[in-house]
Motif scaffolding. Structure first.
Motif: not given
Length: 451
Positions: A389-404
């Motif tokens: 989960s170390a790579k499950l950062t706020e930046e990554y979650l923002d990237q998933v949201a942008q992908f959606l």
């Protein structure tokens, strides 16, 4: 024999075959090769069950209501409605479902007896021998976009040209390089990665060279697929508020200059992007990079299969780790379902990180106790999960949201089920504010209740 050839011979559409494979949850490895050669078992099934496949296709082509489907398959209307709601198919204004809905497929999901189908596919391919896990919807979508490469009919009959530019977009670590290699396999093109030092001007073996020289050389070669990472950065749209590097701007102009010659020179360019939102609109124009392929993080079932694949990869049957896995029933898919359900929006690389962490922890325990009697319990699994989960950062979650946001605009009708599932998984990480206790003394009545 190609699937298109079998379809033409049996007078059943390729689209019907593809939907059948999805509806009956058949392994791709048991039906088709990557370049759409039909496997022997699938060909045998199709020839011996042509009447059933024609009934399937006829039903698929009919527009129908929930009531029509329930009556046709003799299943409760409420259960049919539940299956359809989960699948999120396209629907006409009058409430009838389009041909993406199969009565037979719904009946199969509700426990209808179709054992005669599975009798032809008794020899399951092991996970390590499969071309890839899950993603049948993405594979078939990709194959539709690449149809002019697979057979020449779209060009000779319809004038539909081969794509010259494709953008694979999705969050980091979701396998865009893997899918670029799959495109190379499907098209029969040689995979070449464009290294960063190719951009601009550089010196190779003492000779001055540029991206322009590199591209001209590749256009002379036979059937070349050029894969470019950071495509969204290189092709970023320049605005008053945002500037781009001169090197990236030069690369963009060179590609725009030559892209009109890509098809005749048998060159296909595939770009990898986290998002398509800020890519220059000139790049996305028709005849350029107008094919957008979303690359999703794996869903829950795909995560289960990926965990088992990576935890057992390269292991011999008598290896120490395999013995430990077998003792825990961890050499089977059901063991990993619970931990997979906790990996909301995990990327492929996060899943690999999880398996690597777990392997190291198991090895350390073995070295400490010199015993194979190791229990893979929730404490051990959750520790490896925390590492991944170390790579499950706020930046990554923002990237998933942008992908959606991107995929909802560009490909919603193609992947409604995946999109809605991914939205729910992302919502898991939304913070819910904890109600604060009221300030002041408790009311006398409340004190009495407590007593």
């Amino acid at each position: 024999m190609k699937l298109a050839e079998l379809a033409k011979e049996l007078q059943i559409s390729t689209g019907s075959f593809i939907k059948f494979i999805q509806d009956f949850d058949l392994e791709l490895a048991e039906c088709l090769t990557t370049n759409f050669q039909v496997k022997k078992d699938f060909e045998k099934f199709a020839r011996e069950n042509i009447s059933f496949l024609k009934k399937y296709e006829k039903d698929l082509d009919q527009n129908k209501s929930i009531e029509d489907i329930a009556e046709n398959i003799n299943q409760p209307k409420e259960k049919v409605a539940e299956i359809i709601a989960n699948e999120k198919p396209q629907v006409f204004d009058n409430g009838l479902y389009k041909s993406t809905v199969s009565s037979f497929g719904i009946d199969n999901k509700l426990g209808g007896n179709y054992q005669f189908v599975y009798d032809y596919f008794g020899k399951k391919s092991t996970l390590t021998k499969q071309d890839f896990i899950g993603y049948r919807d993405l594979f078939f979508y990709l194959s539709r976009e690449l149809e002019p490469f697979i057979n020449k009919t779209p060009l000779t009959d319809w004038g539909i040209h081969k794509p010259v530019g494709i953008i694979l977009y999705g969050p980091p670590g979701s396998g865009k390089i893997f899918w670029a290699n799959k495109i190379a396999e499907i098209t029969g093109y040689r995979f070449d990665e464009v290294k960063k030092y190719y951009y601009g001007t550089s010196f190779v073996d003492g000779n001055k060279t540029s991206f322009n020289d590199f591209l001209i050389q590749k256009m002379k070669e036979e059937k070349s697929l050029l894969f470019m990472e950071d495509f969204d950065t290189i092709m970023n749209q320049r605005t008053e508020e945002k500037s781009v590097s001169s090197c990236d701007e030069e690369t963009k102009e060179i590609i725009l200059h030559y892209i009109g010659h890509f098809e005749e020179e048998n060159l296909l360019m595939v770009g990898s992007a986290n998002s398509v939102a800020d890519i220059d609109k000139e790049i996305l124009a028709p005849g350029r990079f107008d094919v957008l392929i979303p690359i999703f993080p794996p869903n829950a079932q795909e995560r289960v299969e990926m965990i088992l694949l990576h935890i057992t990869r390269h292991l011999s049957e008598d290896s120490l780790l395999m013995k430990i896995l077998i003792k825990n029933n961890a050499n089977k898919l059901p063991f990993w379902k619970d931990i997979s359900s906790k990996m909301n929006v995990f990327s492929n690389t996060m899943i690999i990180d999880f398996t690597q962490s777990l392997k190291k922890r198991l090895r350390n325990m073995y070295l400490k106790h010199s015993s194979e009697d190791i229990k893979i319990d929730s404490k051990l699994l959750n520790s490896a999960l925390r590492d991944a989960s170390a790579k499950l950062t706020e930046e990554y979650l923002d990237q998933v949201a942008q992908f959606l946001r991107d995929v909802s605009v560009n490909n919603y009708d193609d992947f409604p089920h995946r999109i809605e599932k991914l939205k729910k998984e992302l919502d898991h990480y939304k913070l819910v504010e904890i109600p604060r206790p009221s300030i002041g003394f408790s009311h006398n009545e409340e004190e009495k209740i407590k007593k």
